[in-house]
Each structure stands twice: as structure tokens, then as C-alpha cells.
Design an enzyme around this catalytic site. Structure first.
Site, PDB file in Angstrom:
ATOM      1  N   ALA A 294       0.847  -1.201   0.000  1.00  0.00           N
ATOM      2  CA  ALA A 294       0.000   0.000   0.000  1.00  0.00           C
ATOM      3  C   ALA A 294       0.878   1.245   0.000  1.00  0.00           C
ATOM      4  O   ALA A 294       1.959   1.252   0.595  1.00  0.00           O
ATOM      5  CB  ALA A 294      -0.893  -0.009   1.228  1.00  0.00           C
TER       6      ALA A 294
ATOM      7  N   GLY B  93       1.030  -5.563   0.464  1.00  0.00           N
ATOM      8  CA  GLY B  93       0.152  -5.688  -0.704  1.00  0.00           C
ATOM      9  C   GLY B  93       0.917  -6.051  -1.970  1.00  0.00           C
ATOM     10  O   GLY B  93       0.330  -6.594  -2.909  1.00  0.00           O
TER      11      GLY B  93
ATOM     12  N   GLU C  27       1.005  -9.679  -1.831  1.00  0.00           N
ATOM     13  CA  GLU C  27      -0.366 -10.152  -2.102  1.00  0.00           C
ATOM     14  C   GLU C  27      -0.699 -10.054  -3.595  1.00  0.00           C
ATOM     15  O   GLU C  27      -1.385 -10.910  -4.141  1.00  0.00           O
ATOM     16  CB  GLU C  27      -1.364  -9.354  -1.262  1.00  0.00           C
ATOM     17  CG  GLU C  27      -1.222  -9.666   0.229  1.00  0.00           C
ATOM     18  CD  GLU C  27      -2.152  -8.803   1.073  1.00  0.00           C
ATOM     19  OE1 GLU C  27      -1.891  -7.588   1.149  1.00  0.00           O
ATOM     20  OE2 GLU C  27      -3.126  -9.331   1.624  1.00  0.00           O
TER      21      GLU C  27
ATOM     22  N   GLU D 188       2.457  -6.513   7.705  1.00  0.00           N
ATOM     23  CA  GLU D 188       1.310  -5.698   8.134  1.00  0.00           C
ATOM     24  C   GLU D 188       1.123  -5.641   9.646  1.00  0.00           C
ATOM     25  O   GLU D 188       0.796  -4.585  10.189  1.00  0.00           O
ATOM     26  CB  GLU D 188       0.018  -6.202   7.471  1.00  0.00           C
ATOM     27  CG  GLU D 188      -0.170  -5.708   6.043  1.00  0.00           C
ATOM     28  CD  GLU D 188       0.475  -6.611   5.013  1.00  0.00           C
ATOM     29  OE1 GLU D 188       1.323  -7.447   5.395  1.00  0.00           O
ATOM     30  OE2 GLU D 188       0.149  -6.479   3.816  1.00  0.00           O
TER      31      GLU D 188
END
Ligand code: COA
Length: 308
Positions: A113, A158, A161, A181
Site C-alpha cells: 500500500a 500488498g 499479495e 502488516e
């Protein structure tokens, strides 16, 4: 499969339902397994070489999506997520045989992110952004053709991910991997807690998420997080393009059927999965490409597949 539709869409015996699309898609229908061209107007309004912070090009039958935000280590801003959705909606073509995602520069594939943008976002904006992971990014896990992450550097949060959404992962030798995270007071919410255990197993996923352990490419390969590390002399993108040649030159219908059956294995029990597999085989059985492969074998030549 690393699809967001796991656990749903159980296959009735003998019938092979396709995966529902995860992004609203006027241009593509994953639901019927066919590529439907986007309306001409939507194509006209989009530069074929760029979509927001993403650059697009095609090589060897693959659509290559590069996150072009090196100064922020290819972090996923809201605009970047939207751009991924637009690639699916407006740029993916029926002729694309694979989709490769990579990052610009050598430092990071994607740093997760965009934490600078996130710092100024209210709670609802963060919630809306999490929804965008599902609507604009998760199509990579249900795409009609194989998706490949060419991991050119750090894949964090992310960013990892994003790689987990892809069917295949190739990494540069210096790449690194982590879901940090929990150290930032949050959890992976672009599917990490669901996809990672399916890929590396429940025990390893607990370690990686609870401890935030950072893995080297060699460690990631050892636990099955990535499929391959490229040689140091060539770029990971070059390596990926060569490696996937059997995909891009293979029989399109068989590739699609195999992909659907493999992805179904993550959401069906064994009996339903075996039925689904048979139904996927049936789609190949009636194809011209299957006959072409048999003829090519007896004539001792390479088959010429037409996707019919
Ligand atoms: N969001 C926004 N900006 C980011 C970013 C992110 N996730 N990751 C890096 N950047 C920015 C840095 O703030 C820095 O900007 P600046 O030049 O204005 O200070 C720039 O990218 C370069 O970062 P830097 O850390 O100097 O690069 P590096 O090559 O030494 O290290 C990383 C790259 C990816 C290993 C490192 O930046 C990092 O660990 N980033 C945080 C990743 C993270 O925790 N992601 C999880 C999100 S849930």
C-alpha cells in the site's frame, strides 16, 4: 487458484461452471470462459501503452503490465489500483495468451500500500480502498489466461499479495518477500491471509504473517512461495517471457481448461473436483486443436494450434 471466489460456485456433477468475474467487466467475461471484445468506444479512449501509473506492452503473446512508480517503490496508490481494474476492463485482448505483472527499477516489485497516501486517508477511504483490491486487482486470480508475477525486487505487504494473486511467480535473485502488516498495526487484507496458506501451507503462513518474517528469493523458492529464480545475468521479465513459452505457444483451449480445473481444486472437495476436471476435459475433446495435436504427433511435426 488464488481467486476471491473460493468456496463458492460449487460444480454440479458433469458441469464445469466458470469462475465469476471479480471486476465489473464490459470487455471480458470470465463467467463464460470466453474473451469478449470490449466495446470499441472504451478502447478508443484508452492509450494502449499506458493506464494511469501502469505501462503496458505486448511481447511473445503476453500482455506485460509494469507498475511505473519507482520513486515510491511501485507502491499501490488508489490510482494504481484503479488502473489495474482498467487494464482488465479496457486493455486485455482475446489474443493475449498470458498476463505478466512486474515493477519498474530493481529495488522493488511493489512495496505494498502507498503508505504516504494512506497517512492522509480517513477510515471510509481506507475501507473503500480495501474493496478496490477485490474489484480492481483480484481479476488476476480469475483471468481467462495464466497470470505471472515477474518479481524484480522487494515484494512487501500488498506487493506480495499482488504476486499471490498470480498463477505463477518468477523472481530476481535479489528479490525479497514479507507480509509485515501486523508490525504496522493492521493485517494483510488484499487476500494474504487466505491465499498464502493455500500456497505455502497453514504453518508457514502463520509464521510469515504473525512474525512478519522477511524471506530471500532462495528461501521463498524452498517453501514454494515462488516457482523460479532467474539467472543473475538476465532480467526477470526476460526470463519469465522465455519460461512461459509453452503457455503462449500452447493450445489455448487446453490452457484455459487446465487453468479452470486447477483453480477449482482450491474451492471444491475431491469428488466435485474430479467431476469438474472431467467436464473441463470434455471441452478439449471436441476441439480441432486436439485432432491437430494427434495428427502432428503421427506426422512428426510441431502442432499448429488455432484455439478452436
Ligand atoms: N508507500 C509509499 N512510499 C514508499 C513505500 C510505500 N509502501 N515504500 C517506499 N516508499 C518510498 C519511500 O518513502 C521513499 O520515498 P522518499 O525518497 O520520498 O523518502 C522511496 O520510496 C524510496 O524508499 P527507500 O526505503 O529509500 O527505498 P529502498 O530501495 O532502500 O527500500 C523498500 C525499498 C521497499 C524495501 C522499503 O522502501 C520499504 O521497506 N518500504 C516499506 C514497505 C512496507 O512496509 N510495505 C507494507 C505496506 S502494508
Amino acid at each position: 487458484m488464488q481467486g476471491s471466489d473460493r468456496g463458492k460456485n460449487q460444480a454440479p456433477a458433469g458441469k464445469a461452471p466458470d469462475l465469476p468475474p471479480t471486476a465489473a467487466s464490459p470487455g471480458h467475461s470470465a463467467a463464460n470462459g470466453k474473451h469478449e471484445p470490449a466495446p470499441p468506444t472504451s478502447r478508443r479512449t484508452h492509450d494502449p501503452h499506458a493506464e494511469g501509473p501502469l505501462t503496458l506492452r505486448r511481447e511473445n503473446g503476453a500482455l506485460i503490465i509494469t507498475i511505473d512508480r519507482e520513486d515510491r517503490r511501485n507502491a499501490l496508490s488508489l490510482a494504481t489500483l484503479q488502473a489495474f481494474g482498467n487494464v482488465f476492463r479496457h486493455h486485455l485482448s482475446p489474443d493475449d495468451r498470458a498476463v505478466i505483472v512486474t515493477g519498474s527499477g530493481a529495488r522493488a516489485f511493489c512495496a505494498g500500500a502507498d503508505l504516504k497516501e494512506r497517512a492522509n486517508m480517513g477510515l471510509d477511504a481506507v475501507r473503500a480502498q480495501l474493496v478496490r483490491y477485490r474489484t480492481d486487482l483480484a481479476w488476476l486470480s480469475t483471468c481467462p489466461v495464466p497470470t505471472i508475477a515477474a518479481i524484480n525486487g522487494a515484494a512487501l505487504g500488498g506487493g506480495l499479495e499482488l504476486a499471490l494473486l498470480c498463477d505463477l511467480r518468477v523472481a530476481a535473485p535479489h528479490a525479497s518477500f514479507a507480509l509485515p502488516e501486523t508490525s504496522l498495526g493492521i493485517i494483510p487484507a488484499a487476500g494474504g491471509t487466505q491465499y498464502l496458506p493455500r500456497i505455502v501451507g497453514a504453518a508457514k503462513a502463520r509464521e510469515l504473517i504473525l512474525l512478519g518474517t522477511r524471506l530471500s528469493a532462495a528461501e521463498a523458492l524452498r517453501i514454494g512461495l515462488i516457482h523460479r529464480i532467474c539467472d543473475v545475468e538476465i532480467s526477470v521479465l526476460e526470463d519469465a517471457l522465455t519460461w512461459i513459452n509453452p503457455i503462449t505457444s500452447g493450445a489455448p483451449l487446453a490452457q484455459h481448461a487446465a487453468l479452470r480445473a486447477l483453480r477449482a481444486a482450491d474451492r471444491l472437495d475431491i469428488d466435485a473436483g474430479l467431476e469438474f476436471e472431467l467436464a473441463c476435459y470434455e471441452e478439449c475433446l471436441t476441439s480441432q486443436d486436439r485432432i491437430e495435436a494427434l495428427n502432428a504427433f503421427s506426422e512428426k511435426r510441431a502442432p499448429v494450434f488455432k484455439g478452436k
